[in-house]
Design a protein around this motif. Structure first.
Motif, short mmCIF file in Angstrom:
data_model
loop_
_atom_site.label_atom_id
_atom_site.label_comp_id
_atom_site.label_asym_id
_atom_site.label_seq_id
_atom_site.Cartn_x
_atom_site.Cartn_y
_atom_site.Cartn_z
N GLY A 27 0.83 -1.19 0.00
CA GLY A 27 0.00 0.00 0.00
C GLY A 27 0.87 1.24 0.00
N THR A 28 0.22 2.39 0.04
CA THR A 28 0.92 3.66 0.04
C THR A 28 0.28 4.57 1.08
OG1 THR A 28 1.40 3.45 -2.31
CG2 THR A 28 1.59 5.65 -1.36
N ILE A 29 1.09 5.13 1.95
CA ILE A 29 0.59 6.13 2.90
C ILE A 29 0.43 7.44 2.13
CG2 ILE A 29 1.06 7.45 4.98
CD1 ILE A 29 2.69 5.08 6.00
N VAL A 30 -0.78 8.02 2.18
CA VAL A 30 -1.02 9.28 1.46
C VAL A 30 -1.18 10.46 2.40
CG1 VAL A 30 -1.96 8.21 -0.61
CG2 VAL A 30 -3.50 8.81 1.26
N ASP A 31 -1.51 10.22 3.65
CA ASP A 31 -1.40 11.28 4.65
C ASP A 31 -1.00 10.68 5.98
OD1 ASP A 31 -3.72 11.00 6.44
OD2 ASP A 31 -4.94 11.80 4.85
N LEU A 32 -0.25 11.46 6.73
CA LEU A 32 0.42 10.92 7.90
C LEU A 32 0.49 11.98 9.00
CD1 LEU A 32 2.26 8.59 9.06
CD2 LEU A 32 4.17 9.72 7.91
N SER A 33 0.33 11.53 10.23
CA SER A 33 0.58 12.37 11.40
C SER A 33 1.27 11.49 12.43
CB SER A 33 -0.73 12.94 11.96
OG SER A 33 -1.47 11.93 12.62
#
Length: 119
Positions: A27-33
């Protein structure tokens, strides 16, 4: 309805492997905190326990919501170090860095500017 979040989500593009007891998915992380991530390209049922693998470094998480091709993962512990945190800081820094000042070209005192004939 808009949800008030305690941490700002940063837009990123980080390929990862999501692993459960039974499966490994790309998968791909598209937003992160520091508290979680949105992953696209794979999905797991809500409340599933999983781990996100980036360059051999593992971050554990729980799927909070899931749609057809994306899911939200919450981390039990906030990110404070490791490759995923480094990518978050890099993305955050690139977003906040000001554009450097570039003074306009000024012609030399003698002979006019670039591309101009001296009279």
């Amino acid at each position: 309805m808009q949800i008030k979040r305690s941490r700002e989500r940063i837009v990123v593009d980080i390929p990862i492997v999501v692993t459960t007891v039974l499966d490994s998915l790309e998968g791909t992380i598209v937003d992160l905190s520091e508290g979680g991530a949105q992953v696209v390209g794979c999905t797991l049922p809500p409340r599933s326990q999983c781990q996100l693998d980036l360059d051999g470094h593992v971050v554990f998480g729980t799927v909070r919501w899931s749609e057809e091709d994306r899911m939200g993962i919450r981390f039990p512990y906030e990110l404070v170090d490791g490759p995923l945190f480094d990518k978050l800081e890099l993305a955050r820094g690139g977003r906040r860095s000001p554009v450097p000042f570039q003074p306009r070209f000024t012609a030399p005192a003698m002979g006019g500017g670039f591309g101009r004939r001296a009279v």
